[in-house]
Design an enzyme around this catalytic site. Structure first.
Site, PDB file in Angstrom:
ATOM      1  N   GLY A   1      -9.076   5.422   2.914  1.00  0.00           N
ATOM      2  CA  GLY A   1      -9.471   6.139   3.914  1.00  0.00           C
ATOM      3  C   GLY A   1     -11.108   5.838   4.369  1.00  0.00           C
ATOM      4  O   GLY A   1     -11.734   6.961   4.537  1.00  0.00           O
ATOM      5  N   ALA A   2     -11.188   4.761   4.362  1.00  0.00           N
ATOM      6  CA  ALA A   2     -12.656   4.212   4.907  1.00  0.00           C
ATOM      7  C   ALA A   2     -13.092   4.102   6.247  1.00  0.00           C
ATOM      8  O   ALA A   2     -14.005   4.118   6.611  1.00  0.00           O
ATOM      9  CB  ALA A   2     -12.977   2.876   4.157  1.00  0.00           C
TER      10      ALA A   2
ATOM     11  N   ALA B   1      -7.594   0.870   7.612  1.00  0.00           N
ATOM     12  CA  ALA B   1      -6.289   0.838   8.423  1.00  0.00           C
ATOM     13  C   ALA B   1      -6.332   1.351   9.895  1.00  0.00           C
ATOM     14  O   ALA B   1      -6.090   0.645  10.795  1.00  0.00           O
ATOM     15  CB  ALA B   1      -5.305   1.576   7.821  1.00  0.00           C
TER      16      ALA B   1
ATOM     17  N   HIS C   1      -7.501   9.762   4.825  1.00  0.00           N
ATOM     18  CA  HIS C   1      -6.923   8.871   5.615  1.00  0.00           C
ATOM     19  C   HIS C   1      -6.980   9.282   7.136  1.00  0.00           C
ATOM     20  O   HIS C   1      -7.064  10.505   7.525  1.00  0.00           O
ATOM     21  CB  HIS C   1      -5.059   8.731   5.606  1.00  0.00           C
ATOM     22  CG  HIS C   1      -4.807   8.331   4.112  1.00  0.00           C
ATOM     23  ND1 HIS C   1      -4.230   8.813   3.208  1.00  0.00           N
ATOM     24  CD2 HIS C   1      -5.049   6.996   3.909  1.00  0.00           C
ATOM     25  CE1 HIS C   1      -4.131   8.156   2.160  1.00  0.00           C
ATOM     26  NE2 HIS C   1      -4.741   6.928   2.301  1.00  0.00           N
ATOM     27  N   GLY C   2      -7.134   8.292   8.099  1.00  0.00           N
ATOM     28  CA  GLY C   2      -7.071   8.723   9.416  1.00  0.00           C
ATOM     29  C   GLY C   2      -8.907   8.930   9.957  1.00  0.00           C
ATOM     30  O   GLY C   2      -9.675   8.756   8.843  1.00  0.00           O
TER      31      GLY C   2
ATOM     32  N   ASP D   1       0.990  -1.435   0.193  1.00  0.00           N
ATOM     33  CA  ASP D   1       0.167   0.014  -0.130  1.00  0.00           C
ATOM     34  C   ASP D   1       0.679   1.312   0.090  1.00  0.00           C
ATOM     35  O   ASP D   1       1.870   1.384   0.737  1.00  0.00           O
ATOM     36  CB  ASP D   1      -0.969  -0.140   1.383  1.00  0.00           C
ATOM     37  CG  ASP D   1      -1.904   1.096   1.221  1.00  0.00           C
ATOM     38  OD1 ASP D   1      -2.336   1.610   0.228  1.00  0.00           O
ATOM     39  OD2 ASP D   1      -2.648   1.388   2.373  1.00  0.00           O
ATOM     40  N   HIS D   2       0.567   2.127  -0.928  1.00  0.00           N
ATOM     41  CA  HIS D   2       1.278   3.494  -1.098  1.00  0.00           C
ATOM     42  C   HIS D   2       2.697   3.212  -1.232  1.00  0.00           C
ATOM     43  O   HIS D   2       3.668   3.892  -0.496  1.00  0.00           O
ATOM     44  CB  HIS D   2       1.134   4.349   0.293  1.00  0.00           C
ATOM     45  CG  HIS D   2      -0.457   4.778   0.251  1.00  0.00           C
ATOM     46  ND1 HIS D   2      -0.687   5.889  -0.361  1.00  0.00           N
ATOM     47  CD2 HIS D   2      -1.541   4.310   1.124  1.00  0.00           C
ATOM     48  CE1 HIS D   2      -1.861   6.149  -0.080  1.00  0.00           C
ATOM     49  NE2 HIS D   2      -2.286   5.317   0.865  1.00  0.00           N
TER      50      HIS D   2
END
Length: 274
Positions: A202-203, A225, A173-174, A80-81
């Site tokens: 970013g879910a 995450a 994100h977060g 990821d990323h």
């Protein structure tokens, strides 16, 4: 051997998506593996570069492979990323079946160029996720939300030959501060202009209804995450509080595994309509 993202997509229905879970340690990997075995549904297991620097590139795919023994067709190991071709190559050699290159902070031209460079080093059968637009908040870098342009997306996908595309549609994100404005109609427009699966980063923190709407609009991979990290932390605190004199991590961290698994199962239920 883990399957790639596209192979998992083929197992989903028209209004389903594959959930992607970022792992940080053995406990999160255990929780995800237990959820897969319990449901019989596929997942994407992800790590970000910061996690790989912490534990080592080879550690995470080896750990997940051992935990998923007999369930190889139900998981994809994904970077990821990712930040470029070098890390992508290292991950593939270590057993990753899918990688992401995040060029969202670059100009359109640079993003295309560097995404193509990553694509060029990937063996046949390894899938590539790219990003156009920008997801807000923090993962590897901090950025403001930048919406994905549907017409640019068409050009980008054609130029890079990426296998999936992460889009900026108001997501971040977060945990969100306030109520996020996820533009579901923009997902539909991007989907109509592209022929590959779309990815929602970013879910964590988005309500179930919004997630379901995003899936109906065309999202086929959803990343989780922050909620898993919170579940781990909450579970560990709970385990320590109920075992004050315990010095055995296996005892108090069992609560962390349970909390993460609960979160994972809830997200799988949304993605697969369980």
């Amino acid at each position: 051997m883990a399957v790639n993202f596209i192979e998992l997509i083929k197992k989903t229905g028209c209004d389903e998506a594959v959930p992607a879970f970022n792992i940080d340690n053995l406990e999160s990997a255990l929780a995800v593996a237990e959820a897969v075995k319990e449901t019989g549904k596929g997942v994407i297991v992800q790590t970000i570069p910061r996690t790989l620097r912490y534990g080592g590139v080879a550690v995470y795919p080896a750990m997940v492979k051992a935990l998923m023994d007999g369930y190889d067709d139900l998981y994809c190991m994904h970077l990821d990323h990712g930040d470029g071709a070098r890390l992508a190559s290292e991950c593939v050699k270590a057993g990753f079946s899918s990688v992401m290159f995040d060029g969202s902070a670059l100009s359109f031209e640079e993003n295309v160029q560097k995404t193509r460079a990553v694509k060029a080093v990937l063996p046949k059968g390894i899938t590539l996720e790219a990003e156009l637009g920008a997801v807000g908040g923090r993962e590897e870098t901090v950025s403001a939300v930048r919406y994905t342009d549907p017409f640019q997306a068409t050009e980008f996908v054609k130029a890079t030959e990426c296998d999936s595309l992460a889009v900026g549609v108001g997501n971040a994100h977060g945990f969100y501060k306030g109520t996020p404005d996820i533009k579901v109609d923009l997902i539909e427009k991007i989907r109509s202009k592209t022929n590959i699966p779309l990815v929602l980063h970013g879910a964590s923190g988005l309500c179930d209804e919004v997630l379901r709407d995003c899936i109906k609009a065309g999202i086929k991979k959803i990343n989780f995450a922050t909620e898993l990290r919170k579940a781990f932390t909450d579970g560990m605190k709970k385990g320590l509080a109920s075992n004050e004199n315990c010095i055995d991590p296996k005892i108090y961290l069992a609560e962390a595994v349970a909390e993460i698994k609960k979160t994972v199962l809830a997200k799988m239920a949304i993605c697969y309509k369980l």
